[in-house]
Design an enzyme around this catalytic site. Structure first.
Site, PDB file in Angstrom:
ATOM      1  N   ARG A  24       0.820  -1.224   0.000  1.00 49.02           N
ATOM      2  CA  ARG A  24       0.000   0.000   0.000  1.00 49.02           C
ATOM      3  C   ARG A  24       0.845   1.262   0.000  1.00 49.02           C
ATOM      4  O   ARG A  24       0.453   2.274   0.588  1.00 49.02           O
ATOM      5  CB  ARG A  24      -0.960   0.030   1.196  1.00 49.02           C
ATOM      6  CG  ARG A  24      -2.043  -1.008   1.152  1.00 49.02           C
ATOM      7  CD  ARG A  24      -3.208  -0.553   0.267  1.00 49.02           C
ATOM      8  NE  ARG A  24      -4.111  -1.662   0.018  1.00 49.02           N
ATOM      9  CZ  ARG A  24      -5.240  -1.866   0.680  1.00 49.02           C
ATOM     10  NH1 ARG A  24      -5.622  -1.028   1.608  1.00 49.02           N
ATOM     11  NH2 ARG A  24      -5.996  -2.896   0.389  1.00 49.02           N
ATOM     12  N   ARG A  28      -3.481   6.567   1.086  1.00 47.88           N
ATOM     13  CA  ARG A  28      -4.013   7.782   1.714  1.00 47.88           C
ATOM     14  C   ARG A  28      -3.095   8.448   2.728  1.00 47.88           C
ATOM     15  O   ARG A  28      -3.375   9.545   3.177  1.00 47.88           O
ATOM     16  CB  ARG A  28      -5.368   7.471   2.360  1.00 47.88           C
ATOM     17  CG  ARG A  28      -6.486   7.386   1.330  1.00 47.88           C
ATOM     18  CD  ARG A  28      -7.758   6.847   1.958  1.00 47.88           C
ATOM     19  NE  ARG A  28      -7.535   5.471   2.404  1.00 47.88           N
ATOM     20  CZ  ARG A  28      -8.409   4.775   3.112  1.00 47.88           C
ATOM     21  NH1 ARG A  28      -9.548   5.322   3.473  1.00 47.88           N
ATOM     22  NH2 ARG A  28      -8.142   3.532   3.465  1.00 47.88           N
ATOM     23  N   ARG A  37      -6.360  11.229  -6.232  1.00 48.90           N
ATOM     24  CA  ARG A  37      -7.622  10.517  -6.013  1.00 48.90           C
ATOM     25  C   ARG A  37      -8.808  11.478  -6.127  1.00 48.90           C
ATOM     26  O   ARG A  37      -9.842  11.138  -6.699  1.00 48.90           O
ATOM     27  CB  ARG A  37      -7.566   9.855  -4.649  1.00 48.90           C
ATOM     28  CG  ARG A  37      -8.886   9.404  -4.208  1.00 48.90           C
ATOM     29  CD  ARG A  37      -9.005   7.999  -3.812  1.00 48.90           C
ATOM     30  NE  ARG A  37     -10.423   7.792  -3.644  1.00 48.90           N
ATOM     31  CZ  ARG A  37     -11.000   7.409  -2.540  1.00 48.90           C
ATOM     32  NH1 ARG A  37     -10.279   7.083  -1.541  1.00 48.90           N
ATOM     33  NH2 ARG A  37     -12.292   7.289  -2.476  1.00 48.90           N
ATOM     34  N   ASP A  74      -6.707  -3.065  -7.658  1.00 50.08           N
ATOM     35  CA  ASP A  74      -7.248  -3.691  -6.451  1.00 50.08           C
ATOM     36  C   ASP A  74      -7.571  -5.150  -6.737  1.00 50.08           C
ATOM     37  O   ASP A  74      -7.893  -5.506  -7.876  1.00 50.08           O
ATOM     38  CB  ASP A  74      -8.503  -2.958  -5.966  1.00 50.08           C
ATOM     39  CG  ASP A  74      -8.835  -3.346  -4.526  1.00 50.08           C
ATOM     40  OD1 ASP A  74      -8.224  -2.763  -3.621  1.00 50.08           O
ATOM     41  OD2 ASP A  74      -9.664  -4.247  -4.330  1.00 50.08           O
ATOM     42  N   TYR A 151     -14.697 -12.058  -0.316  1.00 43.64           N
ATOM     43  CA  TYR A 151     -15.370 -10.775  -0.584  1.00 43.64           C
ATOM     44  C   TYR A 151     -16.591 -10.970  -1.480  1.00 43.64           C
ATOM     45  O   TYR A 151     -17.624 -10.328  -1.297  1.00 43.64           O
ATOM     46  CB  TYR A 151     -14.393  -9.788  -1.240  1.00 43.64           C
ATOM     47  CG  TYR A 151     -13.348  -9.265  -0.283  1.00 43.64           C
ATOM     48  CD1 TYR A 151     -13.612  -8.156   0.517  1.00 43.64           C
ATOM     49  CD2 TYR A 151     -12.113  -9.877  -0.156  1.00 43.64           C
ATOM     50  CE1 TYR A 151     -12.664  -7.672   1.415  1.00 43.64           C
ATOM     51  CE2 TYR A 151     -11.160  -9.404   0.732  1.00 43.64           C
ATOM     52  CZ  TYR A 151     -11.444  -8.305   1.518  1.00 43.64           C
ATOM     53  OH  TYR A 151     -10.515  -7.845   2.399  1.00 43.64           O
TER      54      TYR A 151
HETATM   55  O1  1CP Z   1       0.131   0.478  -3.196  1.00 43.34           O
HETATM   56  C1  1CP Z   1      -0.311  -0.677  -3.332  1.00 43.34           C
HETATM   57  O2  1CP Z   1      -0.082  -1.598  -2.517  1.00 43.34           O
HETATM   58  C2  1CP Z   1      -1.022  -1.035  -4.633  1.00 43.34           C
HETATM   59  C3  1CP Z   1      -2.417  -1.089  -4.706  1.00 43.34           C
HETATM   60  C4  1CP Z   1      -3.319  -2.015  -3.887  1.00 43.34           C
HETATM   61  C5  1CP Z   1      -3.184  -3.379  -3.561  1.00 43.34           C
HETATM   62  C6  1CP Z   1      -2.002  -4.294  -3.784  1.00 43.34           C
HETATM   63  C7  1CP Z   1      -4.572  -1.596  -3.419  1.00 43.34           C
HETATM   64  C8  1CP Z   1      -5.094  -0.225  -3.533  1.00 43.34           C
HETATM   65  N1  1CP Z   1      -5.230  -2.689  -2.901  1.00 43.34           N
HETATM   66  C9  1CP Z   1      -4.400  -3.791  -2.952  1.00 43.34           C
HETATM   67  C10 1CP Z   1      -4.714  -5.164  -2.541  1.00 43.34           C
HETATM   68  C11 1CP Z   1      -5.909  -5.436  -1.731  1.00 43.34           C
HETATM   69  N2  1CP Z   1      -7.149  -4.878  -1.828  1.00 43.34           N
HETATM   70  C12 1CP Z   1      -5.982  -6.463  -0.761  1.00 43.34           C
HETATM   71  C13 1CP Z   1      -4.835  -7.411  -0.452  1.00 43.34           C
HETATM   72  C14 1CP Z   1      -3.836  -6.825   0.465  1.00 43.34           C
HETATM   73  C15 1CP Z   1      -4.311  -6.540   1.863  1.00 43.34           C
HETATM   74  O3  1CP Z   1      -4.605  -7.510   2.591  1.00 43.34           O
HETATM   75  O4  1CP Z   1      -4.360  -5.356   2.224  1.00 43.34           O
HETATM   76  C16 1CP Z   1      -7.270  -6.477  -0.231  1.00 43.34           C
HETATM   77  C17 1CP Z   1      -7.804  -7.397   0.850  1.00 43.34           C
HETATM   78  C18 1CP Z   1      -8.016  -5.472  -0.903  1.00 43.34           C
HETATM   79  C19 1CP Z   1      -9.456  -5.146  -0.724  1.00 43.34           C
HETATM   80  C20 1CP Z   1      -9.620  -3.735  -0.352  1.00 43.34           C
HETATM   81  N3  1CP Z   1      -9.529  -2.707  -1.240  1.00 43.34           N
HETATM   82  C21 1CP Z   1      -9.756  -3.204   0.940  1.00 43.34           C
HETATM   83  C22 1CP Z   1      -9.831  -4.012   2.232  1.00 43.34           C
HETATM   84  C23 1CP Z   1     -11.251  -4.118   2.664  1.00 43.34           C
HETATM   85  C24 1CP Z   1     -11.559  -4.962   3.862  1.00 43.34           C
HETATM   86  O5  1CP Z   1     -12.343  -4.467   4.675  1.00 43.34           O
HETATM   87  O6  1CP Z   1     -11.117  -6.122   4.006  1.00 43.34           O
HETATM   88  C25 1CP Z   1      -9.813  -1.809   0.820  1.00 43.34           C
HETATM   89  C26 1CP Z   1     -10.000  -0.780   1.891  1.00 43.34           C
HETATM   90  C27 1CP Z   1      -9.650  -1.512  -0.568  1.00 43.34           C
HETATM   91  C28 1CP Z   1      -9.556  -0.164  -1.211  1.00 43.34           C
HETATM   92  C29 1CP Z   1      -8.186   0.225  -1.586  1.00 43.34           C
HETATM   93  N4  1CP Z   1      -7.369  -0.500  -2.444  1.00 43.34           N
HETATM   94  C30 1CP Z   1      -6.185   0.172  -2.630  1.00 43.34           C
HETATM   95  C31 1CP Z   1      -6.257   1.391  -1.866  1.00 43.34           C
HETATM   96  C32 1CP Z   1      -5.181   2.445  -1.816  1.00 43.34           C
HETATM   97  C33 1CP Z   1      -7.500   1.407  -1.218  1.00 43.34           C
HETATM   98  C34 1CP Z   1      -8.060   2.529  -0.336  1.00 43.34           C
HETATM   99  C35 1CP Z   1      -9.001   3.301  -1.194  1.00 43.34           C
HETATM  100  C36 1CP Z   1      -8.967   4.763  -1.040  1.00 43.34           C
HETATM  101  O7  1CP Z   1      -8.157   5.465  -1.657  1.00 43.34           O
HETATM  102  O8  1CP Z   1      -9.819   5.233  -0.271  1.00 43.34           O
END
Ligand code: 1CP
Length: 345
Positions: A24, A28, A37, A74, A151
């Site tokens: 990540r 943010r 964003r 994502d 999910y």
């Molecule tokens: O910078 C990076 O790492 C690249 C981008 C990336 C990656 C590799 C994002 C952007 N998401 C992911 C993988 C991801 N997405 C995972 C696997 C890794 C982990 O365990 O964290 C998972 C479970 C998700 C699903 C997801 N997408 C969640 C988790 C939800 C939950 O409650 O379990 C969330 C909050 C997101 C949104 C998201 N994806 C990425 C970002 C930066 C965000 C936040 C969105 C925003 O800008 O508000």
């Protein structure tokens, strides 16, 4: 011969200081991310707009000079491409239409029909290969089938993956069909990412820790092995990082059982234990607790040094044990990098 540090570690080399990137790393906690964003409007538009997705991928490279960039996308884009509705609720997280019946499953698209929907992602990768510094490795990724299934079935993130466990118990044929669809889709998606220019791919199995014994073998090990075998047949030179988060004892032998070139470790295992039990089989990635990016200070420095030292005798990629959180202080990221690069064995 590649000189990129991350590729050398993945090829099995123990380097004087480890290559570094951060899960990540685009996100943010960075003001420049928040600005882009806002320009994109919402999170999914950011993922599907190649210029903006490439921009946020590069931002942490510009700021910190990480050894790798991870494609901004994502794990839920695969369900989106399969036809599950997907939207993000600000401050809460993803929401999808639930997948609990045969009729829901029958509405999903076939795995070989996702190319057009995902084409912007491949375009982002092409832009990144032109624009990233020569020494920076580009990592593509996907969610592993079990994690993505949790999910899709629940329609959201769940603390215990309850709905997925319930469907697996109540309608195993349907659950298995979904796992197969996701496995095939993941192979196609990662293959296309590699063809577009991803140099490494990573499989995120964030909820692997909620499966044990036979279920772990059937729904984590086996699909990971199948995905890696297919990718290796098509793209033999492309390394794969596997992240079976919170696998615990099941980290032991994971690389051998799946063919992964590197196993990413969460911070529930100690680096000394992991050096003895996991790194003996090859490259490992990890595993600083992400809370240090919030709290910083002497503890961050001590833990970073401890991890670098524990893994110094073998191939290691320095990373966090899970993603950085939005409340992290960008200055602590710099402190982590400086400390890891100074802590030569
Ligand atoms: O910078 C990076 O790492 C690249 C981008 C990336 C990656 C590799 C994002 C952007 N998401 C992911 C993988 C991801 N997405 C995972 C696997 C890794 C982990 O365990 O964290 C998972 C479970 C998700 C699903 C997801 N997408 C969640 C988790 C939800 C939950 O409650 O379990 C969330 C909050 C997101 C949104 C998201 N994806 C990425 C970002 C930066 C965000 C936040 C969105 C925003 O800008 O508000």
């Amino acid at each position: 011969m590649t000189t990129k540090k991350l590729m050398r570690a993945l090829a099995g080399e123990a380097l004087p200081t480890p290559p570094i990137w951060m899960m990540r790393q685009a996100g943010r906690y960075l003001p420049e991310y928040k600005a882009t964003r806002a320009e994109a409007g919402d999170f999914l538009s950011l993922c599907y707009t190649p210029d903006l997705a490439a921009e946020v991928t590069i931002q942490p490279i510009r700021r910190y000079g990480f050894d790798a960039a991870i494609l901004f996308a994502d794990i839920l884009l695969i369900p989106d491409a399969l036809g599950a509705d997907l939207w993000f609720v600000t401050g809460e997280g993803p929401r999808l239409s639930t997948m609990s019946s045969q009729a829901d499953f029958d509405r999903l698209k076939p795995a070989d029909d996702l190319h057009d929907h995902l084409a912007p992602i491949y375009e982002t990768i092409k832009i990144l290969r032109r624009e990233l510094p020569a020494e920076t490795t580009l990592i593509g990724f996907a969610g592993a089938p079990w994690t993505v299934a949790t999910y899709m079935i629940a329609g959201r993130g769940t603390p215990d993956q309850g709905p997925a466990h319930a469907l697996k118990a109540e309608n195993q044929a349907l659950f298995n069909a979904l796992m197969q669809r996701l496995t095939a889709a993941t192979i196609a998606y990662l293959s296309q990412q590699i063809e577009a220019g991803a140099e490494v791919v990573k499989l995120f199995d964030s909820w692997a820790g909620s499966l044990q014994d036979d279920d772990f073998k059937r729904y984590v090990l086996q699909p990971t092995q199948e995905i890696i075998a297919s990718l290796k047949a098509r793209h033999p030179g492309t390394p794969v990082i596997a992240f079976p988060r919170e696998a615990g004892d099941a980290y032991v032998g994971f690389a051998k059982a799946t063919g992964a070139d590197c196993v990413a470790l969460d911070n529930s295992v100690s680096p000394e234990w992991a050096a003895n039990h996991v790194q003996i089989d090859g490259c490992v990635q990890g595993n600083l607790a992400s809370r240090h990016m919030v709290t910083g200070g002497a503890e961050l420095v001590a833990e970073t040094r401890r991890i670098v030292k524990a893994f110094a005798n073998g191939p290691h990629i320095f990373n966090l044990g899970h993603g950085i959180t939005p409340d992290a202080d960008p200055a602590n990221v710099q402190l982590m990098i400086d400390t890891a690069r100074e802590s030569a064995a």
